[in-house]
Scaffold this motif. Structure first.
Motif, PDB file in Angstrom:
ATOM      1  N   TRP A 257     -76.217  -7.599  11.138  1.00  9.77           N
ATOM      2  CA  TRP A 257     -75.380  -7.617   9.947  1.00  9.77           C
ATOM      3  C   TRP A 257     -75.497  -8.945   9.204  1.00  9.77           C
ATOM      4  O   TRP A 257     -75.451  -8.990   7.977  1.00  9.77           O
ATOM      5  CB  TRP A 257     -73.921  -7.352  10.309  1.00  9.77           C
ATOM      6  CG  TRP A 257     -73.681  -5.906  10.617  1.00  9.77           C
ATOM      7  CD1 TRP A 257     -73.309  -5.353  11.798  1.00  9.77           C
ATOM      8  CD2 TRP A 257     -73.836  -4.825   9.704  1.00  9.77           C
ATOM      9  NE1 TRP A 257     -73.227  -4.002  11.679  1.00  9.77           N
ATOM     10  CE2 TRP A 257     -73.539  -3.649  10.405  1.00  9.77           C
ATOM     11  CE3 TRP A 257     -74.196  -4.744   8.349  1.00  9.77           C
ATOM     12  CZ2 TRP A 257     -73.594  -2.410   9.824  1.00  9.77           C
ATOM     13  CZ3 TRP A 257     -74.243  -3.496   7.763  1.00  9.77           C
ATOM     14  CH2 TRP A 257     -73.949  -2.350   8.499  1.00  9.77           C
TER      15      TRP A 257
ATOM     16  N   CYS B  88     -78.324  -8.837   7.084  1.00  7.40           N
ATOM     17  CA  CYS B  88     -78.062  -8.007   5.911  1.00  7.40           C
ATOM     18  C   CYS B  88     -77.495  -8.814   4.751  1.00  7.40           C
ATOM     19  O   CYS B  88     -77.696  -8.476   3.592  1.00  7.40           O
ATOM     20  CB  CYS B  88     -77.098  -6.866   6.259  1.00  7.40           C
ATOM     21  SG  CYS B  88     -77.862  -5.588   7.270  1.00  7.40           S
TER      22      CYS B  88
ATOM     23  N   SER C 275     -73.757  -2.392  -0.719  1.00  4.37           N
ATOM     24  CA  SER C 275     -73.127  -3.182   0.340  1.00  4.37           C
ATOM     25  C   SER C 275     -73.337  -2.518   1.687  1.00  4.37           C
ATOM     26  O   SER C 275     -73.840  -1.391   1.784  1.00  4.37           O
ATOM     27  CB  SER C 275     -71.625  -3.299   0.071  1.00  4.37           C
ATOM     28  OG  SER C 275     -70.963  -2.064   0.335  1.00  4.37           O
ATOM     29  N   ALA C 276     -72.932  -3.206   2.742  1.00  8.24           N
ATOM     30  CA  ALA C 276     -72.856  -2.562   4.050  1.00  8.24           C
ATOM     31  C   ALA C 276     -71.837  -1.429   3.961  1.00  8.24           C
ATOM     32  O   ALA C 276     -70.953  -1.436   3.107  1.00  8.24           O
ATOM     33  CB  ALA C 276     -72.418  -3.579   5.100  1.00  8.24           C
TER      34      ALA C 276
ATOM     35  N   ALA D 251     -69.734   2.855   0.167  1.00 13.54           N
ATOM     36  CA  ALA D 251     -70.164   1.473  -0.048  1.00 13.54           C
ATOM     37  C   ALA D 251     -69.796   1.069  -1.465  1.00 13.54           C
ATOM     38  O   ALA D 251     -69.400   1.901  -2.297  1.00 13.54           O
ATOM     39  CB  ALA D 251     -71.664   1.329   0.179  1.00 13.54           C
TER      40      ALA D 251
ATOM     41  N   SER E  80     -70.013  -9.258   2.077  1.00 13.35           N
ATOM     42  CA  SER E  80     -70.644  -9.087   3.386  1.00 13.35           C
ATOM     43  C   SER E  80     -69.999  -9.975   4.434  1.00 13.35           C
ATOM     44  O   SER E  80     -69.734  -9.542   5.558  1.00 13.35           O
ATOM     45  CB  SER E  80     -72.138  -9.401   3.286  1.00 13.35           C
ATOM     46  OG  SER E  80     -72.781  -8.503   2.428  1.00 13.35           O
TER      47      SER E  80
ATOM     48  N   THR F 240     -66.604  -8.733   5.358  1.00 10.74           N
ATOM     49  CA  THR F 240     -66.658  -7.447   6.046  1.00 10.74           C
ATOM     50  C   THR F 240     -66.941  -7.606   7.530  1.00 10.74           C
ATOM     51  O   THR F 240     -66.270  -7.008   8.374  1.00 10.74           O
ATOM     52  CB  THR F 240     -67.739  -6.552   5.406  1.00 10.74           C
ATOM     53  OG1 THR F 240     -67.403  -6.303   4.040  1.00 10.74           O
ATOM     54  CG2 THR F 240     -67.850  -5.225   6.136  1.00 10.74           C
ATOM     55  N   ILE F 241     -67.919  -8.421   7.886  1.00  9.48           N
ATOM     56  CA  ILE F 241     -68.367  -8.475   9.279  1.00  9.48           C
ATOM     57  C   ILE F 241     -67.622  -9.504  10.112  1.00  9.48           C
ATOM     58  O   ILE F 241     -67.650  -9.439  11.331  1.00  9.48           O
ATOM     59  CB  ILE F 241     -69.879  -8.749   9.370  1.00  9.48           C
ATOM     60  CG1 ILE F 241     -70.224 -10.133   8.813  1.00  9.48           C
ATOM     61  CG2 ILE F 241     -70.654  -7.666   8.652  1.00  9.48           C
ATOM     62  CD1 ILE F 241     -71.653 -10.542   9.041  1.00  9.48           C
TER      63      ILE F 241
ATOM     64  N   ILE G  89     -68.979  -2.388  12.768  1.00 15.28           N
ATOM     65  CA  ILE G  89     -69.211  -3.244  11.605  1.00 15.28           C
ATOM     66  C   ILE G  89     -68.800  -4.686  11.890  1.00 15.28           C
ATOM     67  O   ILE G  89     -69.565  -5.631  11.692  1.00 15.28           O
ATOM     68  CB  ILE G  89     -68.424  -2.720  10.376  1.00 15.28           C
ATOM     69  CG1 ILE G  89     -68.972  -1.368   9.940  1.00 15.28           C
ATOM     70  CG2 ILE G  89     -68.488  -3.723   9.224  1.00 15.28           C
ATOM     71  CD1 ILE G  89     -70.334  -1.386   9.355  1.00 15.28           C
TER      72      ILE G  89
END
Length: 484
Positions: free
Chosen positions: A6, A9, A164-165, A411, A443, A446-447, A477
């Protein structure tokens, strides 16, 4: 290992956002950005009617929560995807000690996609068009830079836009009316007077309906559904010009419900029964009664413009057809069909249905209202969207909606608006850099743990627990919460 992937990413997303997509297949909706985004440094597309992910509630009580109160919330929008976007946008307005450009809230424009579509004079793709969702995504890169709504990741969209992821896991489902509102499943696809299936335009409706057909969830209607998906006419309806009744009770009920807008030679007893009815507005003429709520010339000029027979008439058990038809013609009802001297009166017309097998609505607010009023039997769409919108209609009691038949990931999509100058498009490096920064922040938020996904879920779904599949998705995620 998955966390490392991720993180990689992040770099890819930043690169994609900076590089953009010059070969998009999306249709051009307008040559210039809408007024809301004129002279703005960054423009965001949101929805009015995509509850619970991106919508504009009627009261601010749904907006003011413990979640991030960013530029989209200040414009009156809320929802799961809006809260996620606001978290990233708010960071872009903060001075965090680096050399990044600091945006003011006034630098961020907002475009309401649902309003944009409703006022757009251009023809949008029909509800049966598979593949790319052009009615929404065609505006991305034209009217706004970033789309904050429940958009499903697909191969077409991955190739045309920065993506996006995955931010949410859902799937196609359906609901039906329950309790007193339920009339029972139609025995056949074309036996109902209303639409069998309700969906929303601008979503992948063919994909949704096909998912139910492929899983054999609606086996009684599979043939008609496949005919519809292949572009054919799934139903035809046979309608007689008139309907006979044996008694006053039956005739009065059909007349007051609009099942027959005209009654020929009503007796005094029948007229009194109708006029005593609170919900029946009738006008008496020399030889017939007309229900003012249902009998309009434009609708009843031809049998194929009706859902029901045109004329009702009480007949004796052994009356011949010729006598019945003679009485209808003598009544001189103001309709060319009722007075037709050809075989139309006694014959039956095979008609295209007044209502198609599948009805596509402009948005989920309208779809949910129609469903709750019994105008469609199955309300089909992404699980959380159809259930939340049904719940928003007062007194709507539904069932099903507990299982999904596809696995779809939402997404956020991006594509930088290009400036117009002397009839040609000019790339704006600074604008592209802002879009890239948005996706980098998104990103990261999110992660990392805690994730903005958890905060958005809690603020949107108010104490409900995510499903087991969604909880597993979140863990994949952002990893598990640290216990140290």
């Amino acid at each position: 290992m998955s966390r490392c992937i991720w993180l990689i990413c992040i770099g890819l997303l930043t690169f994609l956002a900076t590089a953009g997509s010059s070969g998009s297949n999306a249709q051009t909706s307008s040559s210039q950005a809408t007024t809301d985004c004129k002279e703005k440094k960054l423009c965001i597309g949101v929805r009015s009617h995509a509850r619970p992910f991106s919508y504009k509630p009627e009261t601010n009580s749904e907006i003011i929560t413990d979640g991030t109160y960013g530029p989209l919330a200040r414009k009156g929008y809320t929802g799961y995807m809006v809260r996620i976007c606001d978290a990233a946008l708010k960071e872009m307005t903060l001075n965090i000690g680096d050399e990044e450009e600091i945006l003011a809230y006034s630098d961020i424009g907002v475009v309401d996609i649902d309003t944009r579509i409703e006022t757009d004079e251009k023809e949008i793709a029909s509800e049966t068009t598979p593949g790319l969702d052009r009615s929404r995504l065609s505006y991305l890169g034209q009217d706004f830079d970033i789309l904050c709504d429940p958009a499903t990741i697909s191969n077409d969209r991955r190739s045309d836009f920065t993506v996006s992821a995955p931010l949410f896991l859902t799937g196609i489902s359906y609901i039906t009316l329950a309790g007193e509102n339920r009339s029972g499943a139609p025995p056949a696809a074309c036996s109902t007077d209303h639409n069998l299936i309700g969906v929303v335009k601008g979503t992948n409706t063919s994909y949704a309906i096909k998912a139910l057909a492929n899983t054999n969830e609606l086996p009684s209607y599979k043939k008609e559904i496949n005919t519809h998906l292949n572009g054919g006419k799934a139903c035809t309806r046979t309608i007689s010009v008139y309907q006979t009744f044996e008694g006053n009770e039956q005739a009065a009920k059909a007349f007051c419900e609009g099942k027959v807008p005209y009654l020929v030679n009503p007796s005094e007893e029948l007229q009194k029964k109708i006029t005593d009815s609170k919900n029946c507005i009738a006008t008496a003429h020399a030889n017939y009664l007309v229900n003012n709520s249902y009998a309009t010339e434009s609708r009843h000029n031809q049998p194929c413009h009706q859902r029901y027979p045109l004329v009702g008439i009480i007949v004796a058990k052994n009356d011949p057809v010729s006598k019945t038809e003679s009485r209808i013609k003598a009544a001189q009802i103001p309709s060319p069909v009722a007075n037709d001297q050809r075989s139309t009166l006694s014959g039956e017309e095979t008609c295209k249905p007044d209502q198609p097998l599948v009805q596509a609505f402009k948005n989920h607010k309208e779809a949910a209202k129609a469903f709750c009023q019994g105008e469609v039997f199955y309300y089909v769409g992404d699980l959380e969207i159809i259930t939340e919108n049904a719940q928003a209609v007062a007194g709507c009691n539904y069932e099903n909606g507990s299982q999904t038949y596809t696995t779809d990931r939402y997404a956020i999509f991006g594509k930088t608006i290009e400036l117009e100058s002397s009839g040609s498009k000019i790339r704006d490096p600074e604008r592209r850099q802002r879009v890239a920064r948005f996706f980098e922040i998104l990103s990261r938020k999110t992660i990392f743990t805690p994730s903005i996904l958890d905060a958005a879920f809690e603020s949107t779904f108010h104490g409900r627990q995510p499903s087991e599949r969604l909880a597993d998705f979140y863990e994949n995620i952002r990893g598990t919460y640290s216990t140290r």
